[in-house]
Design an enzyme around this catalytic site. Structure first.
Site, PDB file in Angstrom:
ATOM      1  N   LYS A   1       0.831  -1.203   0.000  1.00 42.77           N
ATOM      2  CA  LYS A   1       0.000   0.000   0.000  1.00 42.77           C
ATOM      3  C   LYS A   1       0.866   1.254   0.000  1.00 42.77           C
ATOM      4  O   LYS A   1       0.595   2.220  -0.727  1.00 42.77           O
ATOM      5  CB  LYS A   1      -0.909   0.012   1.234  1.00 42.77           C
ATOM      6  CG  LYS A   1      -1.853   1.218   1.263  1.00 42.77           C
ATOM      7  CD  LYS A   1      -2.475   1.450   2.615  1.00 42.77           C
ATOM      8  CE  LYS A   1      -1.607   2.340   3.480  1.00 42.77           C
ATOM      9  NZ  LYS A   1      -2.359   3.005   4.569  1.00 42.77           N
ATOM     10  N   ASN A   2       1.917   1.261   0.816  1.00 40.43           N
ATOM     11  CA  ASN A   2       2.748   2.455   0.955  1.00 40.43           C
ATOM     12  C   ASN A   2       3.560   2.759  -0.301  1.00 40.43           C
ATOM     13  O   ASN A   2       4.133   3.842  -0.419  1.00 40.43           O
ATOM     14  CB  ASN A   2       3.680   2.312   2.151  1.00 40.43           C
ATOM     15  CG  ASN A   2       2.932   2.377   3.471  1.00 40.43           C
ATOM     16  OD1 ASN A   2       1.776   2.797   3.520  1.00 40.43           O
ATOM     17  ND2 ASN A   2       3.575   1.954   4.545  1.00 40.43           N
TER      18      ASN A   2
ATOM     19  N   ARG B   1      -4.491  10.693   4.668  1.00 39.87           N
ATOM     20  CA  ARG B   1      -3.389  11.654   4.718  1.00 39.87           C
ATOM     21  C   ARG B   1      -2.550  11.656   3.439  1.00 39.87           C
ATOM     22  O   ARG B   1      -2.123  12.723   2.966  1.00 39.87           O
ATOM     23  CB  ARG B   1      -2.505  11.324   5.926  1.00 39.87           C
ATOM     24  CG  ARG B   1      -1.354  12.272   6.161  1.00 39.87           C
ATOM     25  CD  ARG B   1      -0.729  12.001   7.511  1.00 39.87           C
ATOM     26  NE  ARG B   1      -1.655  12.301   8.581  1.00 39.87           N
ATOM     27  CZ  ARG B   1      -1.739  13.488   9.176  1.00 39.87           C
ATOM     28  NH1 ARG B   1      -0.962  14.483   8.781  1.00 39.87           N
ATOM     29  NH2 ARG B   1      -2.595  13.690  10.149  1.00 39.87           N
TER      30      ARG B   1
ATOM     31  N   CYS C   1      -4.989   8.486   9.971  1.00 42.98           N
ATOM     32  CA  CYS C   1      -4.937   7.894  11.310  1.00 42.98           C
ATOM     33  C   CYS C   1      -4.521   8.924  12.351  1.00 42.98           C
ATOM     34  O   CYS C   1      -3.612   9.729  12.119  1.00 42.98           O
ATOM     35  CB  CYS C   1      -3.930   6.737  11.341  1.00 42.98           C
ATOM     36  SG  CYS C   1      -4.522   5.229  10.562  1.00 42.98           S
TER      37      CYS C   1
ATOM     38  N   ARG D   1       2.342  14.625  12.483  1.00 43.13           N
ATOM     39  CA  ARG D   1       2.871  14.460  11.130  1.00 43.13           C
ATOM     40  C   ARG D   1       2.730  15.759  10.319  1.00 43.13           C
ATOM     41  O   ARG D   1       1.978  15.838   9.359  1.00 43.13           O
ATOM     42  CB  ARG D   1       2.168  13.302  10.423  1.00 43.13           C
ATOM     43  CG  ARG D   1       2.447  11.981  11.083  1.00 43.13           C
ATOM     44  CD  ARG D   1       2.148  10.803  10.205  1.00 43.13           C
ATOM     45  NE  ARG D   1       0.750  10.441  10.217  1.00 43.13           N
ATOM     46  CZ  ARG D   1       0.271   9.327   9.674  1.00 43.13           C
ATOM     47  NH1 ARG D   1       1.079   8.495   9.076  1.00 43.13           N
ATOM     48  NH2 ARG D   1      -0.999   9.048   9.722  1.00 43.13           N
TER      49      ARG D   1
ATOM     50  N   VAL E   1      13.814  12.862   8.770  1.00 41.93           N
ATOM     51  CA  VAL E   1      13.493  11.937   7.686  1.00 41.93           C
ATOM     52  C   VAL E   1      11.981  11.818   7.560  1.00 41.93           C
ATOM     53  O   VAL E   1      11.280  11.533   8.532  1.00 41.93           O
ATOM     54  CB  VAL E   1      14.115  10.550   7.946  1.00 41.93           C
ATOM     55  CG1 VAL E   1      13.629   9.548   6.907  1.00 41.93           C
ATOM     56  CG2 VAL E   1      15.635  10.645   7.938  1.00 41.93           C
ATOM     57  N   SER E   2      11.466  12.060   6.357  1.00 39.96           N
ATOM     58  CA  SER E   2      10.030  11.994   6.102  1.00 39.96           C
ATOM     59  C   SER E   2       9.793  11.284   4.781  1.00 39.96           C
ATOM     60  O   SER E   2      10.215  11.781   3.732  1.00 39.96           O
ATOM     61  CB  SER E   2       9.422  13.402   6.058  1.00 39.96           C
ATOM     62  OG  SER E   2       8.104  13.367   5.529  1.00 39.96           O
ATOM     63  N   VAL E   3       9.122  10.135   4.850  1.00 38.65           N
ATOM     64  CA  VAL E   3       8.837   9.396   3.622  1.00 38.65           C
ATOM     65  C   VAL E   3       7.904  10.197   2.728  1.00 38.65           C
ATOM     66  O   VAL E   3       8.129  10.329   1.525  1.00 38.65           O
ATOM     67  CB  VAL E   3       8.225   8.023   3.958  1.00 38.65           C
ATOM     68  CG1 VAL E   3       7.805   7.289   2.693  1.00 38.65           C
ATOM     69  CG2 VAL E   3       9.215   7.178   4.741  1.00 38.65           C
TER      70      VAL E   3
ATOM     71  N   ASP F   1       5.589   0.983  11.538  1.00 43.05           N
ATOM     72  CA  ASP F   1       4.377   0.287  11.106  1.00 43.05           C
ATOM     73  C   ASP F   1       4.324  -1.170  11.556  1.00 43.05           C
ATOM     74  O   ASP F   1       3.321  -1.846  11.323  1.00 43.05           O
ATOM     75  CB  ASP F   1       4.236   0.349   9.576  1.00 43.05           C
ATOM     76  CG  ASP F   1       3.682   1.682   9.104  1.00 43.05           C
ATOM     77  OD1 ASP F   1       3.266   2.493   9.961  1.00 43.05           O
ATOM     78  OD2 ASP F   1       3.663   1.924   7.885  1.00 43.05           O
TER      79      ASP F   1
ATOM     80  N   ILE G   1       8.941   7.593  16.160  1.00 44.51           N
ATOM     81  CA  ILE G   1       8.432   8.211  14.930  1.00 44.51           C
ATOM     82  C   ILE G   1       7.148   8.996  15.184  1.00 44.51           C
ATOM     83  O   ILE G   1       7.045  10.167  14.822  1.00 44.51           O
ATOM     84  CB  ILE G   1       8.200   7.140  13.844  1.00 44.51           C
ATOM     85  CG1 ILE G   1       9.461   6.278  13.665  1.00 44.51           C
ATOM     86  CG2 ILE G   1       7.799   7.806  12.534  1.00 44.51           C
ATOM     87  CD1 ILE G   1      10.683   7.015  13.212  1.00 44.51           C
TER      88      ILE G   1
ATOM     89  N   ARG H   1      -8.101  -0.765   5.337  1.00 40.24           N
ATOM     90  CA  ARG H   1      -7.304   0.268   4.671  1.00 40.24           C
ATOM     91  C   ARG H   1      -5.942  -0.271   4.255  1.00 40.24           C
ATOM     92  O   ARG H   1      -5.332   0.262   3.317  1.00 40.24           O
ATOM     93  CB  ARG H   1      -7.116   1.484   5.586  1.00 40.24           C
ATOM     94  CG  ARG H   1      -8.382   2.290   5.834  1.00 40.24           C
ATOM     95  CD  ARG H   1      -8.106   3.512   6.691  1.00 40.24           C
ATOM     96  NE  ARG H   1      -6.965   4.235   6.157  1.00 40.24           N
ATOM     97  CZ  ARG H   1      -5.912   4.619   6.891  1.00 40.24           C
ATOM     98  NH1 ARG H   1      -5.848   4.335   8.181  1.00 40.24           N
ATOM     99  NH2 ARG H   1      -4.922   5.280   6.348  1.00 40.24           N
TER     100      ARG H   1
END
Length: 431
Positions: free
Chosen positions: A22-23, A102, A126, A131, A172-174, A316, A338, A408
């Site tokens: 999914k990500n 999001r 979520c 974030r 760090v932010s995906v 996760d 995180i 989801r």
């Protein structure tokens, strides 16, 4: 509202096909906004978030067509999704759609890069932490965008196009890495993203963008370099296997005992969780078919983790690992670095008999020999599946409510576990 009922105590044996991530699928689908030509994605998972994103992209003018399993494919082969946006009909992403997921905020990068303007609602999703979107917006400003906030919307403009620049992410932010990499692909000149996320999903997006004609180097390292191009073209790309689903089912096998082959799983995307599971006494064998997970007749040893960006232990998988540690011998220490609100599953695990104490960002889990089934409530996506894992080992019946969270991110979880011997079923809403 649907729920899942589990009668615990059954070992898991058999094979579980790992779905597309999914990500990875979500940013790949959003990348279709960057080109007027067709983007074809294979192995797209059938998830509620994917279905919602199809609606959001359709609102912008993306034509989305889907073909399912073809003759000869495995039961859990993902969809093939064709996305074509020859014309962007609307650069506004409305609140009623964006507030529900999001990741849909990420359309701001491609819309701004291709159209020179975007009006996107601030995001939802979520409730596991703030974030903030500041990283996204500061990065777009570094690429020459004018950013304003208006009635809950981010209004971004770059009428002459984005221009390359140097971006330093403070953390760090995906999500920010995804957005800025997509935006920079169509910027004028060169862009450098420092302190970029190195997650496999970022690498997967970079590979797809490269197939579309982008010029990207360094994906998977802390520094990504992009040479902007004037346009991107058509491509076909398979979504990589879901490492979070892989880790989740591995922990389910570790919890219950048994022997399961996780088909298609990629060990290179999950080295730290694999190492930790081996510390707990689980046997994990990597092969061309996937990862075989075995625990037969031995107890679970306690282990400590700290969640970190890739290649560290993923946030996760924190809730799932906590569920596993409720049955471990000894005390485990779980530190969440995180998201500040990601211990909401603790109280629900306690309803099953778990012994967990919290001290700021650290949870101490004292293992117990017995969990007892009870009604529990899912609070977010990953917390919901931790309750399933605990329920698989609990005595009696566990009912997990509010499973829309589960849908989801996990494709037909009751079918996949049921085929391996779990006593699990989905219950229709009583209202």
């Amino acid at each position: 509202m649907e729920s899942i009922r589990i009668t615990g105590g059954e070992r898991l044996n058999g094979r579980i096909a790992i779905s597309g991530a999914k990500n990875a699928a979500l940013p790949l689908m959003i990348a279709s906004l960057l080109t007027a030509e067709e983007l074809v994605l294979d192995n797209v998972p059938r998830l509620a978030d994917v279905a919602l994103l199809k609606r959001i992209l359709g609102n912008h003018g993306v034509d989305v067509t889907v073909s399912g399993k073809r003759s000869g494919q495995a039961d859990f082969s993902g969809e093939t999704v064709r996305l074509a946006a020859p014309v962007i009909v609307d650069t506004t992403a409305p609140y009623d759609l964006v507030s529900r997921m999001r990741a849909s905020f990420w359309v701001i990068g491609p819309l701004l890069a291709r159209m020179g303007a975007a009006r996107v609602s601030l995001p939802g999703g979520c409730a596991i932490g703030t974030r903030p979107v500041d990283f996204f917006l500061d990065g777009l400003k570094a690429l020459g965008a004018d950013i304003d906030l208006d009635s809950g919307y981010v209004v971004a403009e770059a009428p002459k196009g984005l221009r390359g620049g140097t971006i330093h992410l403070p953390r760090v932010s995906v999500g920010a890495t995804h957005v800025l990499m997509m935006a920079a692909s169509l910027a004028h000149g060169d862009t450098v993203i420092n302190n970029a996320a190195a997650e496999p999903e970022v690498v997967d997006l970079a590979r797809c963008l490269t197939a579309m004609g982008a010029r990207i180097e360094g994906a998977g390292t802390p520094q990504i370099r992009i040479k902007g191009v004037t346009s991107l073209g058509a491509a076909r790309h398979p979504v990589l296997p879901d490492r979070i689903e892989t880790g989740t089912y591995a922990m389910a096998v570790a919890m219950t005992g048994g022997d399961v082959l996780l088909e298609g799983a990629r060990a290179d995307t999950l080295q730290e969780p694999i190492a930790v599971l081996r510390q707990t006494g689980v046997e994990m064998i990597e092969s061309n078919e996937g990862i075989r997970v075995m625990r037969n007749g031995h107890g679970i040893a306690a282990a400590d983790i700290t969640t970190e960006p890739f290649p560290g232990f993923p946030t996760d998988l924190q809730a799932q690992f906590m569920a596993l540690m409720t049955r471990a011998k000894g005390v485990s220490r779980i530190r969440e670095t995180i998201f500040e609100n990601r211990f909401m599953h603790v109280q629900e695990l306690a309803r099953l008999g778990a012994r967990i104490t919290l001290d700021g960002d650290v949870a101490h889990v004292t293992g117990t020999e017995r969990l007892k089934g009870a009604p529990v409530m899912a609070t977010d996506l990953r917390a919901s599946v931790s309750l399933v894992i605990a329920g698989l080992a609990a005595e009696g019946t566990t009912t997990v409510n509010r499973i829309y969270h589960l849908d989801r991110g996990f494709e037909r979880i009751e079918d996949k576990l049921g085929r391996c011997g779990a006593q699990i079923e989905r219950l229709a809403s009583s209202s």
